[in-house]
Design a protein around this motif. Sequence first.
Motif, PDB file in Angstrom:
ATOM      1  N   UNK A 229      37.224 -25.659  -4.964  1.00 50.83           N
ATOM      2  CA  UNK A 229      38.372 -25.114  -4.238  1.00 50.83           C
ATOM      3  C   UNK A 229      38.833 -26.081  -3.158  1.00 50.83           C
ATOM      4  N   UNK A 230      37.903 -26.661  -2.418  1.00 50.59           N
ATOM      5  CA  UNK A 230      38.250 -27.635  -1.378  1.00 50.59           C
ATOM      6  C   UNK A 230      38.903 -28.869  -2.001  1.00 50.59           C
ATOM      7  N   UNK A 231      38.400 -29.309  -3.125  1.00 46.50           N
ATOM      8  CA  UNK A 231      38.976 -30.466  -3.808  1.00 46.50           C
ATOM      9  C   UNK A 231      40.403 -30.179  -4.272  1.00 46.50           C
ATOM     10  N   UNK A 232      40.621 -29.007  -4.832  1.00 46.87           N
ATOM     11  CA  UNK A 232      41.953 -28.632  -5.295  1.00 46.87           C
ATOM     12  C   UNK A 232      42.921 -28.560  -4.118  1.00 46.87           C
ATOM     13  N   UNK A 233      42.475 -27.960  -3.008  1.00 51.05           N
ATOM     14  CA  UNK A 233      43.340 -27.875  -1.824  1.00 51.05           C
ATOM     15  C   UNK A 233      43.665 -29.271  -1.302  1.00 51.05           C
ATOM     16  N   UNK A 234      42.669 -30.149  -1.273  1.00 49.21           N
ATOM     17  CA  UNK A 234      42.886 -31.522  -0.809  1.00 49.21           C
ATOM     18  C   UNK A 234      43.898 -32.249  -1.698  1.00 49.21           C
ATOM     19  N   UNK A 235      43.755 -32.113  -3.004  1.00 44.20           N
ATOM     20  CA  UNK A 235      44.679 -32.777  -3.935  1.00 44.20           C
ATOM     21  C   UNK A 235      46.085 -32.209  -3.785  1.00 44.20           C
ATOM     22  N   UNK A 236      46.214 -30.889  -3.703  1.00 36.92           N
ATOM     23  CA  UNK A 236      47.537 -30.272  -3.541  1.00 36.92           C
ATOM     24  C   UNK A 236      48.188 -30.660  -2.217  1.00 36.92           C
ATOM     25  N   UNK A 237      47.378 -30.810  -1.176  1.00 39.67           N
ATOM     26  CA  UNK A 237      47.908 -31.253   0.115  1.00 39.67           C
ATOM     27  C   UNK A 237      48.488 -32.655  -0.004  1.00 39.67           C
ATOM     28  N   UNK A 238      47.763 -33.545  -0.657  1.00 38.87           N
ATOM     29  CA  UNK A 238      48.262 -34.912  -0.848  1.00 38.87           C
ATOM     30  C   UNK A 238      49.509 -34.935  -1.730  1.00 38.87           C
ATOM     31  N   UNK A 239      49.532 -34.104  -2.752  1.00 36.53           N
ATOM     32  CA  UNK A 239      50.728 -34.014  -3.584  1.00 36.53           C
ATOM     33  C   UNK A 239      51.915 -33.550  -2.749  1.00 36.53           C
ATOM     34  N   UNK A 240      51.677 -32.580  -1.863  1.00 32.74           N
ATOM     35  CA  UNK A 240      52.752 -32.091  -0.992  1.00 32.74           C
ATOM     36  C   UNK A 240      53.245 -33.209  -0.073  1.00 32.74           C
ATOM     37  N   UNK A 241      52.322 -34.005   0.481  1.00 25.97           N
ATOM     38  CA  UNK A 241      52.743 -35.110   1.346  1.00 25.97           C
ATOM     39  C   UNK A 241      53.616 -36.099   0.578  1.00 25.97           C
ATOM     40  N   UNK A 242      53.185 -36.474  -0.610  1.00 31.22           N
ATOM     41  CA  UNK A 242      53.937 -37.457  -1.389  1.00 31.22           C
ATOM     42  C   UNK A 242      55.253 -36.885  -1.920  1.00 31.22           C
ATOM     43  N   UNK A 243      55.310 -35.603  -2.073  1.00 29.69           N
ATOM     44  CA  UNK A 243      56.556 -34.982  -2.523  1.00 29.69           C
ATOM     45  C   UNK A 243      57.582 -34.959  -1.402  1.00 29.69           C
ATOM     46  N   UNK A 244      57.136 -34.654  -0.187  1.00 30.21           N
ATOM     47  CA  UNK A 244      58.048 -34.489   0.943  1.00 30.21           C
ATOM     48  C   UNK A 244      58.416 -35.826   1.586  1.00 30.21           C
ATOM     49  N   UNK A 245      57.467 -36.727   1.696  1.00 27.86           N
ATOM     50  CA  UNK A 245      57.706 -37.995   2.389  1.00 27.86           C
ATOM     51  C   UNK A 245      57.724 -39.164   1.412  1.00 27.86           C
ATOM     52  N   UNK A 246      58.494 -40.203   1.744  1.00 21.56           N
ATOM     53  CA  UNK A 246      58.463 -41.400   0.925  1.00 21.56           C
ATOM     54  C   UNK A 246      57.318 -42.301   1.405  1.00 21.56           C
ATOM     55  N   UNK A 247      57.027 -43.342   0.638  1.00 21.79           N
ATOM     56  CA  UNK A 247      55.859 -44.186   0.907  1.00 21.79           C
ATOM     57  C   UNK A 247      55.952 -44.864   2.277  1.00 21.79           C
ATOM     58  N   UNK A 248      57.127 -45.336   2.682  1.00 20.52           N
ATOM     59  CA  UNK A 248      57.245 -46.026   3.972  1.00 20.52           C
ATOM     60  C   UNK A 248      56.954 -45.076   5.135  1.00 20.52           C
TER      61      UNK A 248
END
Length: 154
Positions: free
Chosen positions: A3-22
């Motif tokens: 569960x912690x791993x899934x939350x961590x991965x989804x959090x990172x996906x959310x960051x990359x979805x909302x923000x660009x790499x720069x």
Amino acid sequence: MPIVTIIYILTNVAYYTVLDMSSILASDAVAVCAMALIYLTVQDVFQLINYYSFSYWFFVGLSIAGQIYLRWKEPDRPRPLKLSLVYPVVFCLCTVFLVAVPLYSDTLNSLIGITIAFSGVPVYILGVHVPESKRPPFITALLRECFSPSLTLG
């Protein structure tokens, strides 16, 4: 642990979805940047909901008022369901309240909502009431493409 791993991965996906790499590389607090952007987006969504809600209740109230008018002008017209006039009158009064309060408390946004709702009127007039010979060519082409008999469902 999963569960912690899934939350961590989804959090990172959310960051990359909302923000660009720069933005991610330039920020020391990626979560703060992402949450600020999400908050602004949610605020915009709530603003759109406010616009829609005002127009929705305005037109629902108009349709109920139309039913009351028909009950008064054509009382012998056959109806599948005939209720007491109390229900539509109370409902219509509620819609008047739901339209009047935002119009008084947030006049600018209410007027923007009305403008958005009535922005379709010129399209309706051009598409329905103007003869095809006087209609702008792009409107005629769009109507033919959207409503051609070759379009089938499924």
